[in-house]
Design a protein around this motif. Structure first.
Motif, PDB file in Angstrom:
ATOM      1  N   ILE A  16       0.764  -0.829   0.069  1.00 35.67           N
ATOM      2  CA  ILE A  16      -0.494   0.313  -0.112  1.00 35.67           C
ATOM      3  C   ILE A  16       1.114   1.918  -0.150  1.00 35.67           C
ATOM      4  O   ILE A  16       0.332   1.896  -0.478  1.00 35.67           O
ATOM      5  N   ARG A  17       1.864   1.247   0.923  1.00 32.83           N
ATOM      6  CA  ARG A  17       2.470   2.492   1.044  1.00 32.83           C
ATOM      7  C   ARG A  17       3.505   2.862  -0.307  1.00 32.83           C
ATOM      8  O   ARG A  17       3.724   3.561  -0.301  1.00 32.83           O
ATOM      9  N   SER A  32      -3.792   4.730  -3.960  1.00 33.43           N
ATOM     10  CA  SER A  32      -3.751   3.705  -3.560  1.00 33.43           C
ATOM     11  C   SER A  32      -4.052   3.763  -1.373  1.00 33.43           C
ATOM     12  O   SER A  32      -4.904   3.725  -1.041  1.00 33.43           O
ATOM     13  N   GLN A  33      -3.357   4.404  -1.214  1.00 34.83           N
ATOM     14  CA  GLN A  33      -2.650   4.427   0.411  1.00 34.83           C
ATOM     15  C   GLN A  33      -3.787   5.398   0.471  1.00 34.83           C
ATOM     16  O   GLN A  33      -4.150   6.403   0.360  1.00 34.83           O
ATOM     17  N   GLY A  34      -4.874   4.847   1.769  1.00 38.31           N
ATOM     18  CA  GLY A  34      -5.961   5.538   2.011  1.00 38.31           C
ATOM     19  C   GLY A  34      -5.930   6.700   2.968  1.00 38.31           C
ATOM     20  O   GLY A  34      -5.782   6.357   4.167  1.00 38.31           O
ATOM     21  N   THR A  97      -1.600   1.371  14.069  1.00 39.41           N
ATOM     22  CA  THR A  97      -0.781  -0.036  13.611  1.00 39.41           C
ATOM     23  C   THR A  97      -0.603  -0.314  14.490  1.00 39.41           C
ATOM     24  O   THR A  97      -0.372  -1.739  15.245  1.00 39.41           O
ATOM     25  N   TYR A 121      -6.019  -5.680   5.666  1.00 46.47           N
ATOM     26  CA  TYR A 121      -5.504  -5.322   5.797  1.00 46.47           C
ATOM     27  C   TYR A 121      -4.130  -5.376   5.714  1.00 46.47           C
ATOM     28  O   TYR A 121      -3.969  -6.276   6.986  1.00 46.47           O
ATOM     29  N   ASN A 170     -11.500  -2.824   5.679  1.00 49.79           N
ATOM     30  CA  ASN A 170     -10.569  -2.083   4.668  1.00 49.79           C
ATOM     31  C   ASN A 170     -10.120  -4.337   4.179  1.00 49.79           C
ATOM     32  O   ASN A 170      -9.360  -4.945   4.456  1.00 49.79           O
ATOM     33  N   TYR A 201     -12.839   3.215  10.959  1.00 47.01           N
ATOM     34  CA  TYR A 201     -13.686   3.033  10.319  1.00 47.01           C
ATOM     35  C   TYR A 201     -14.960   3.306  10.121  1.00 47.01           C
ATOM     36  O   TYR A 201     -16.108   3.189  10.365  1.00 47.01           O
ATOM     37  N   LYS A 232      -8.189   8.915  10.785  1.00 47.24           N
ATOM     38  CA  LYS A 232      -9.629   8.891   9.302  1.00 47.24           C
ATOM     39  C   LYS A 232     -11.094   9.525   9.382  1.00 47.24           C
ATOM     40  O   LYS A 232     -11.758  10.728   9.535  1.00 47.24           O
ATOM     41  N   ARG A 240      -1.192  10.590  13.609  1.00 51.19           N
ATOM     42  CA  ARG A 240      -0.290   8.611  14.649  1.00 51.19           C
ATOM     43  C   ARG A 240      -1.281   8.729  15.807  1.00 51.19           C
ATOM     44  O   ARG A 240      -0.332   8.515  17.097  1.00 51.19           O
ATOM     45  N   TYR A 317     -13.186   2.818   0.159  1.00 53.61           N
ATOM     46  CA  TYR A 317     -12.038   1.742  -0.514  1.00 53.61           C
ATOM     47  C   TYR A 317     -13.280   1.268  -1.175  1.00 53.61           C
ATOM     48  O   TYR A 317     -14.034   0.551  -0.983  1.00 53.61           O
ATOM     49  N   ARG A 361      -7.826  -2.516  -5.135  1.00 56.75           N
ATOM     50  CA  ARG A 361      -8.763  -1.256  -4.599  1.00 56.75           C
ATOM     51  C   ARG A 361      -8.071   0.383  -4.742  1.00 56.75           C
ATOM     52  O   ARG A 361      -7.262   0.440  -4.956  1.00 56.75           O
TER      53      ARG A 361
HETATM   54  N1  GLN Z   1      -4.986   2.008   6.064  1.00 55.26           N
HETATM   55  C1  GLN Z   1      -4.836   2.854   5.123  1.00 55.26           C
HETATM   56  C2  GLN Z   1      -4.666   1.877   3.525  1.00 55.26           C
HETATM   57  O1  GLN Z   1      -5.607   0.700   3.463  1.00 55.26           O
HETATM   58  C3  GLN Z   1      -3.294   3.327   5.517  1.00 55.26           C
HETATM   59  C4  GLN Z   1      -2.820   3.139   6.428  1.00 55.26           C
HETATM   60  C5  GLN Z   1      -0.799   3.299   6.217  1.00 55.26           C
HETATM   61  O2  GLN Z   1      -0.565   3.287   5.664  1.00 55.26           O
HETATM   62  N2  GLN Z   1      -0.570   3.535   7.984  1.00 55.26           N
HETATM   63  O3  GLN Z   1      -4.088   2.347   2.636  1.00 55.26           O
END
Ligand code: GLN
Length: 390
Positions: A16-17, A32-34, A97, A121, A170, A201, A232, A240, A317, A361
């Motif tokens: 994702i990142r 992409s990354q939410g 996280t 996730y 997610n 969420y 969110k 964070r 998403y 996604r």
């Molecule tokens: N929850 C976000 C996602 O699924 C990303 C969160 C994160 O990168 N720490 O995109």
């Protein structure tokens, strides 16, 4: 050089990142990354300015500043319908996280099993592996992303220590029904298992669906580690700020893990976020309406682009089916999409344990103008995909 830990062989960096970096590289609109591209509420931004002047700038209490925990307990009581003791039942963490990682580390010994629904996730697998635990995957079957009751019970029969529940989910946007949650609860009780929730969420649930907090089900509070965050809900993913709510004995132990992992979440940000936690119910109603509108706008665009998707009930998403483009490697497809179409997405394979490579996604936590621009680009996808080759 000596060998590195063997734990690291079993997972990659976050896809994702990584997709955010790829989107940036190609100047793609990053769906992409939410995370939002709009500002957090003005009240919170103002409170941050005050915190910059007045502090605190030094460590807060390791498990969370007093006023933050009190405001959080008050707010969660309103929504969860449960009395929460800020002194003993909350641990504030660096995002959910860290909350999730601390929970898995707190309940699992090496070799213990953890049930994870697939798709999931991606952090959950890493949480399990870094804690020495072994995931047991139970599929959520498209298009409803429902689970098979027998399959779930078979997983429980393997005596897992915990089940991880992401609700609203997610990446699917599924909101678990009361019946599904009650069934999970009955198995958690029967097999004496913890339930670790990821409910980040919780306030992004579209009508007519309703979020039901797992910990609020009869008898579940003492076996539920409720994780969530402010990311969110208040559009502050970079702050964070996360937390775990649970039974006193569990929280005492999570606080120990958290203390040695990170010492504490940022003190001035906790101070400023108290303002957010004290916002009236109206704020959450508006947030829901905002995301309902964004979902509908984006789905309309997907319709116009002729793309197939599963309509999300919550979270921000949407899973899109790209099988018509002859995709064999969805990671390559998403790179191509970012480069040639100019829209970033996350390949489904980073969420599914099963060998599925035809789903991707997108997220819709973006300004309307950003979403509209992305839609314009996605409308060129079908034409451009004629030249897609792996
Ligand atoms: N929850 C976000 C996602 O699924 C990303 C969160 C994160 O990168 N720490 O995109």
């Amino acid at each position: 050089m000596p060998e590195l830990s063997s734990k690291l062989i079993n997972f990659t960096d976050s896809v994702i990142r990584r997709m955010t970096r790829i989107s940036n590289k190609y100047g793609a609109i990053n769906l992409s990354q939410g995370f939002p591209d709009f500002d957090p509420p003005k009240e919170i931004r103002e409170a941050l300015k005050v915190a910059a002047d007045k502090g605190p700038h030094q460590y807060s209490i390791t498990w969370g500043a007093q006023n933050f925990r009190e405001a959080l307990a008050e707010k969660q009581k309103r929504f969860m319908g449960i009395d929460i003791d800020p002194e003993t039942q909350i641990a504030v963490t660096c995002g959910s996280t860290e909350a999730m990682m601390a929970c898995v580390m707190t309940v699992c010994d090496p070799g213990d099993k953890v049930i994870v629904f697939s798709p999931f996730y991606e952090n959950y697998a890493a949480d399990a592996i870094l804690s020495g635990a072994v995931p047991i995957y139970v599929p959520l079957n498209p298009p409803e992303f429902s689970f098979d009751k027998e399959q779930l019970e078979d997983a429980f029969k393997q005596k897992p220590k915990a089940l991880i529940l992401c609700n609203p989910s997610n990446p699917t946007g599924k909101v678990f029904t009361l019946e599904e949650l009650k069934y999970i609860a009955s198995l958690a009780e029967k097999y004496d298992t913890f339930v670790i929730t990821d409910e980040v969420y919780e306030h992004i649930v579209m009508d007519p669906y309703k979020h039901i907090y797992f910990a609020s089900l009869p008898g579940m509070f003492d076996r539920t580690l409720s994780c969530s965050s402010l990311s969110k809900t208040y559009s502050i993913t970079g702050w964070r700020l996360g937390y775990v709510i649970g039974n006193k004995r569990i929280i005492e132990n999570i606080r120990k893990v958290h203390d040695f992992l990170t010492v504490g979440a940022a003190a001035p940000l906790q101070e400023a976020a108290v303002t957010g936690l004290k916002l009236p119910d109206e704020y959450y109603e508006k947030l829901k309406n905002l995301y309902t509108r964004k979902r509908d706008l984006f789905l309309k665009g997907l319709d116009e682009a002729g793309l197939k998707y599963v309509k999300p009930q919550g979270a921000y998403y949407v899973i899109v089916d790209v099988s018509e483009f002859n995709v064999k490697n969805d990671l390559k497809f998403c790179e191509w999409l970012a480069k040639e179409v100019g829209v970033g997405a996350v390949p489904g394979s980073s969420f599914f344990k099963e060998d599925i490579n035809y789903l991707i996604r997108f997220h819709f936590a973006k300004k309307d103008e950003t979403l509209l621009k992305a839609i314009e680009r996605l409308k060129t996808l079908k034409e451009k995909a004629k030249f897609y080759k792996e």
